[in-house]
Design an enzyme around this catalytic site. Structure first.
Site, PDB file in Angstrom:
ATOM      1  N   TRP A  89       0.826  -1.227   0.000  1.00  0.00           N
ATOM      2  CA  TRP A  89       0.000   0.000   0.000  1.00  0.00           C
ATOM      3  C   TRP A  89       0.851   1.263   0.000  1.00  0.00           C
ATOM      4  O   TRP A  89       0.334   2.357  -0.159  1.00  0.00           O
ATOM      5  CB  TRP A  89      -0.920   0.014   1.218  1.00  0.00           C
ATOM      6  CG  TRP A  89      -1.963  -1.070   1.240  1.00  0.00           C
ATOM      7  CD1 TRP A  89      -2.077  -2.135   0.374  1.00  0.00           C
ATOM      8  CD2 TRP A  89      -3.037  -1.196   2.169  1.00  0.00           C
ATOM      9  NE1 TRP A  89      -3.155  -2.900   0.722  1.00  0.00           N
ATOM     10  CE2 TRP A  89      -3.762  -2.365   1.816  1.00  0.00           C
ATOM     11  CE3 TRP A  89      -3.461  -0.445   3.265  1.00  0.00           C
ATOM     12  CZ2 TRP A  89      -4.886  -2.778   2.530  1.00  0.00           C
ATOM     13  CZ3 TRP A  89      -4.569  -0.863   3.976  1.00  0.00           C
ATOM     14  CH2 TRP A  89      -5.275  -2.022   3.604  1.00  0.00           C
ATOM     15  N   HIS A 127      12.917  -2.440  -1.128  1.00  0.00           N
ATOM     16  CA  HIS A 127      12.118  -1.865  -2.218  1.00  0.00           C
ATOM     17  C   HIS A 127      12.909  -0.721  -2.841  1.00  0.00           C
ATOM     18  O   HIS A 127      13.607   0.014  -2.132  1.00  0.00           O
ATOM     19  CB  HIS A 127      10.779  -1.367  -1.657  1.00  0.00           C
ATOM     20  CG  HIS A 127       9.824  -0.987  -2.737  1.00  0.00           C
ATOM     21  ND1 HIS A 127       9.935   0.192  -3.433  1.00  0.00           N
ATOM     22  CD2 HIS A 127       8.776  -1.649  -3.273  1.00  0.00           C
ATOM     23  CE1 HIS A 127       8.967   0.248  -4.338  1.00  0.00           C
ATOM     24  NE2 HIS A 127       8.258  -0.861  -4.267  1.00  0.00           N
ATOM     25  N   GLU A 149      12.127   2.101  -3.765  1.00  0.00           N
ATOM     26  CA  GLU A 149      11.863   3.428  -3.187  1.00  0.00           C
ATOM     27  C   GLU A 149      12.686   3.616  -1.909  1.00  0.00           C
ATOM     28  O   GLU A 149      13.139   4.715  -1.612  1.00  0.00           O
ATOM     29  CB  GLU A 149      10.354   3.586  -2.909  1.00  0.00           C
ATOM     30  CG  GLU A 149       9.593   3.770  -4.217  1.00  0.00           C
ATOM     31  CD  GLU A 149       8.157   3.270  -4.186  1.00  0.00           C
ATOM     32  OE1 GLU A 149       7.607   3.008  -3.106  1.00  0.00           O
ATOM     33  OE2 GLU A 149       7.579   3.138  -5.292  1.00  0.00           O
TER      34      GLU A 149
HETATM   35  P1  PGA Z   1       3.139  -0.484  -8.857  1.00  0.00           P
HETATM   36  O1  PGA Z   1       4.148  -0.705  -7.647  1.00  0.00           O
HETATM   37  O2  PGA Z   1       2.325  -1.760  -8.955  1.00  0.00           O
HETATM   38  O3  PGA Z   1       2.296   0.688  -8.441  1.00  0.00           O
HETATM   39  O4  PGA Z   1       3.958  -0.239 -10.079  1.00  0.00           O
HETATM   40  C1  PGA Z   1       4.755  -1.939  -7.413  1.00  0.00           C
HETATM   41  C2  PGA Z   1       5.672  -1.859  -6.213  1.00  0.00           C
HETATM   42  O5  PGA Z   1       6.364  -0.845  -6.061  1.00  0.00           O
HETATM   43  O6  PGA Z   1       5.738  -2.790  -5.385  1.00  0.00           O
END
Ligand code: PGA
Length: 253
Positions: A10, A98, A100
């Site tokens: 999420w 991840h 990010e």
């Molecule tokens: P997305 O993200 O499905 O919005 O591309 C995937 C994720 O970052 O796990």
């Protein structure tokens, strides 16, 4: 046969009330889910306690994951959340590495190795993310980059520990961009990852669950999941819409 998993990440979305509603909807739709597909949701930290209670009250089989954890065990680390705290909230999984987190919070392989060891020692399972950036793919370095991410962390584990790891391949250029890897691109990398795992952990490679992540949605999940080495998905945006998440869960043959 390898396990199949669909996990919803999420990210930093929803209020607690919205999250509760989403879980209500997903658990309602889960009547039609194949019991052989493990469903995981990863709400923000602030939602975990409440959502754990909701899942328990509904006797749901949906498993809870955290999106991150601290790399230290406990103590004076303002703002951090420890693996023991997550375990207490019934988390079974923790997403680690991840892109990010790697990109915006400077997470290195060194930090991730500390985190993965803490998660495993706490008896939880890491969902370890790897994936290349656009420029790395364009310069044909994608295999090298992913191999390094695997070697720097997963190769440092013992086989019995590695057996509890779920791997997620998430090409950074496909995350949240609407640009999905083709199923052939995904399969090529998933097979490469499985071979890299086999080099170090020959006993475990065949059973390792490797998820695809990056703009996975109802319209492409079936094609992606039909590939031999794609064992499910790590879903971002589409996991915030119950019907879409449910449709993805139902995309296995
Ligand atoms: P997305 O993200 O499905 O919005 O591309 C995937 C994720 O970052 O796990």
């Amino acid at each position: 046969m390898r396990r199949k998993i669909v996990a919803g990440n999420w990210k930093m979305n929803t209020s607690v009330a919205e999250g509760e509603l989403l879980v209500d909807q997903i658990t309602f739709l889960s009547k039609d889910f194949d019991p052989n597909v493990e469903v995981i949701i990863a709400p923000p930290f602030t939602h975990l306690s409440r959502i754990a209670d909701v899942l328990k009250s509904k006797k749901s089989k949906i498993a809870l994951a955290a999106q991150n954890c601290a790399y230290m065990e406990s103590g004076a680390y303002t703002g951090e959340v420890s693996v023991d705290m997550l375990k207490e909230l019934s988390c079974k999984y923790v997403i680690l590495g991840h892109s990010e987190r790697r990109e915006y919070f400077g997470e290195s392989s060194e930090t991730l190795l500390k985190k993965i060891n803490l998660v495993l020692n706490a008896g939880m399972k890491p969902i370890f993310c790897v994936g290349e950036k656009l420029e790395e793919r364009e310069s044909k370095q994608h295999f090298e980059v992913v191999a390094a991410q695997i070697k720097e962390v997963l190769y440092k584990l013992r086989g019995v520990e590695f057996a509890n790891v779920v791997v997620a391949y998430e090409p950074v250029w496909a995350i949240g961009t609407g640009k999905t890897a083709t199923s052939d691109q995904a399969e090529e990398m998933h097979a490469f990852i499985r071979r890299a795992i086999a080099n170090k952990f020959p006993l475990y490679a065949e059973d390792t669950v490797i998820l695809y992540g990056g703009s996975c949605k109802p319209s492409n999940a079936k094609e992606l999941f039909s590939k031999d080495d794609v064992d499910g998905g790590l879903i971002g945006g589409a996991a915030l819409v119950a019907q879409d998440f449910a449709a993805i869960i139902k995309s296995f043959d």
